[in-house]
Design a protein around this motif. Sequence first.
Motif, PDB file in Angstrom:
ATOM      1  N   MET A   1      52.531  80.318 -40.828  1.00 55.40           N
ATOM      2  CA  MET A   1      53.681  79.460 -41.021  1.00 55.40           C
ATOM      3  C   MET A   1      54.911  79.943 -40.264  1.00 55.40           C
ATOM      4  O   MET A   1      55.512  79.184 -39.540  1.00 55.40           O
ATOM      5  N   ILE A   2      55.288  81.224 -40.469  1.00 59.43           N
ATOM      6  CA  ILE A   2      56.450  81.723 -39.735  1.00 59.43           C
ATOM      7  C   ILE A   2      56.013  82.452 -38.471  1.00 59.43           C
ATOM      8  O   ILE A   2      56.810  83.118 -37.837  1.00 59.43           O
ATOM      9  N   ASP A   3      54.745  82.295 -38.105  1.00 59.26           N
ATOM     10  CA  ASP A   3      54.229  83.009 -36.943  1.00 59.26           C
ATOM     11  C   ASP A   3      54.560  82.324 -35.617  1.00 59.26           C
ATOM     12  O   ASP A   3      54.077  82.727 -34.570  1.00 59.26           O
ATOM     13  N   THR A   4      55.412  81.302 -35.674  1.00 53.29           N
ATOM     14  CA  THR A   4      55.994  80.695 -34.476  1.00 53.29           C
ATOM     15  C   THR A   4      57.487  80.530 -34.728  1.00 53.29           C
ATOM     16  O   THR A   4      57.934  80.484 -35.885  1.00 53.29           O
ATOM     17  N   GLN A   5      58.250  80.412 -33.664  1.00 53.73           N
ATOM     18  CA  GLN A   5      59.695  80.211 -33.829  1.00 53.73           C
ATOM     19  C   GLN A   5      59.960  78.895 -34.548  1.00 53.73           C
ATOM     20  O   GLN A   5      60.835  78.821 -35.416  1.00 53.73           O
ATOM     21  N   GLU A   6      59.194  77.857 -34.225  1.00 56.13           N
ATOM     22  CA  GLU A   6      59.362  76.572 -34.905  1.00 56.13           C
ATOM     23  C   GLU A   6      59.044  76.703 -36.394  1.00 56.13           C
ATOM     24  O   GLU A   6      59.727  76.122 -37.240  1.00 56.13           O
ATOM     25  N   GLY A   7      58.001  77.475 -36.698  1.00 56.08           N
ATOM     26  CA  GLY A   7      57.656  77.720 -38.097  1.00 56.08           C
ATOM     27  C   GLY A   7      58.739  78.467 -38.834  1.00 56.08           C
ATOM     28  O   GLY A   7      59.000  78.213 -40.014  1.00 56.08           O
ATOM     29  N   PHE A   8      59.407  79.402 -38.151  1.00 54.70           N
ATOM     30  CA  PHE A   8      60.491  80.128 -38.797  1.00 54.70           C
ATOM     31  C   PHE A   8      61.692  79.227 -39.037  1.00 54.70           C
ATOM     32  O   PHE A   8      62.367  79.338 -40.064  1.00 54.70           O
ATOM     33  N   HIS A   9      61.953  78.308 -38.110  1.00 55.05           N
ATOM     34  CA  HIS A   9      63.021  77.325 -38.340  1.00 55.05           C
ATOM     35  C   HIS A   9      62.712  76.489 -39.586  1.00 55.05           C
ATOM     36  O   HIS A   9      63.606  76.198 -40.387  1.00 55.05           O
ATOM     37  N   LYS A  10      61.452  76.115 -39.784  1.00 50.25           N
ATOM     38  CA  LYS A  10      61.050  75.355 -40.978  1.00 50.25           C
ATOM     39  C   LYS A  10      61.248  76.215 -42.240  1.00 50.25           C
ATOM     40  O   LYS A  10      61.717  75.728 -43.270  1.00 50.25           O
ATOM     41  N   TYR A  11      60.891  77.495 -42.142  1.00 45.00           N
ATOM     42  CA  TYR A  11      61.104  78.446 -43.238  1.00 45.00           C
ATOM     43  C   TYR A  11      62.586  78.466 -43.649  1.00 45.00           C
ATOM     44  O   TYR A  11      62.916  78.365 -44.833  1.00 45.00           O
ATOM     45  N   LEU A  12      63.479  78.566 -42.645  1.00 45.84           N
ATOM     46  CA  LEU A  12      64.918  78.584 -42.943  1.00 45.84           C
ATOM     47  C   LEU A  12      65.384  77.255 -43.516  1.00 45.84           C
ATOM     48  O   LEU A  12      66.195  77.234 -44.446  1.00 45.84           O
ATOM     49  N   HIS A  13      64.880  76.160 -42.981  1.00 48.22           N
ATOM     50  CA  HIS A  13      65.222  74.832 -43.512  1.00 48.22           C
ATOM     51  C   HIS A  13      64.829  74.744 -44.987  1.00 48.22           C
ATOM     52  O   HIS A  13      65.612  74.296 -45.831  1.00 48.22           O
ATOM     53  N   ASP A  14      63.619  75.192 -45.297  1.00 50.49           N
ATOM     54  CA  ASP A  14      63.153  75.154 -46.688  1.00 50.49           C
ATOM     55  C   ASP A  14      63.960  76.101 -47.568  1.00 50.49           C
ATOM     56  O   ASP A  14      64.281  75.768 -48.709  1.00 50.49           O
ATOM     57  N   PHE A  15      64.314  77.287 -47.051  1.00 47.60           N
ATOM     58  CA  PHE A  15      65.160  78.202 -47.814  1.00 47.60           C
ATOM     59  C   PHE A  15      66.515  77.562 -48.084  1.00 47.60           C
ATOM     60  O   PHE A  15      67.009  77.570 -49.213  1.00 47.60           O
ATOM     61  N   ASN A  16      67.121  77.005 -47.044  1.00 47.42           N
ATOM     62  CA  ASN A  16      68.455  76.420 -47.175  1.00 47.42           C
ATOM     63  C   ASN A  16      68.485  75.232 -48.119  1.00 47.42           C
ATOM     64  O   ASN A  16      69.546  74.883 -48.635  1.00 47.42           O
ATOM     65  N   SER A  17      67.323  74.626 -48.399  1.00 43.66           N
ATOM     66  CA  SER A  17      67.270  73.495 -49.339  1.00 43.66           C
ATOM     67  C   SER A  17      67.593  73.942 -50.761  1.00 43.66           C
ATOM     68  O   SER A  17      68.022  73.142 -51.580  1.00 43.66           O
ATOM     69  N   GLY A  18      67.355  75.242 -51.054  1.00 49.64           N
ATOM     70  CA  GLY A  18      67.673  75.772 -52.373  1.00 49.64           C
ATOM     71  C   GLY A  18      66.615  75.547 -53.437  1.00 49.64           C
ATOM     72  O   GLY A  18      66.801  75.935 -54.586  1.00 49.64           O
TER      73      GLY A  18
END
Length: 140
Positions: A1-18
Amino acid sequence: MIDTQEGFHKYLHDFNSGNFYDFVPKYYAEDAIFEKTGYTIHGAQNLADHFSQVLSAVVKEEITLIHYIKKDNLVAVELQIELIAIKDGFYIKDRKKGEKEIFYDTGFYNIENNKIVHARVYRRFTDRDTIDLAKMYGKE
């Protein structure tokens, strides 16, 4: 999931959702270890509780990716963190509602079976003389 830069952006998006009770099991192994300057959290449930009950009780955290590097099963990132106090209270220090603070984290994430099994995050606080790295690198 976070093993690509795009996946890490999704990780941050999901984190920022709260929505941390959905976020943590999606990205972290059940027995994950999360080390951050000053404390260590063992287990995904404890991490979800921490994000939901300690972090979110006082601040809203917005994270921006500055640098991303992956080698084998290790992801290394540099992040800009903006904390906005949603009420008076204590998170890292005493805060007043509406107060903003920007600082930087460097994180190292070990991945197994598409889940984070160990995260180590180091924090660097800023002051008025610190350069905004996101602006410096044209990430805004």
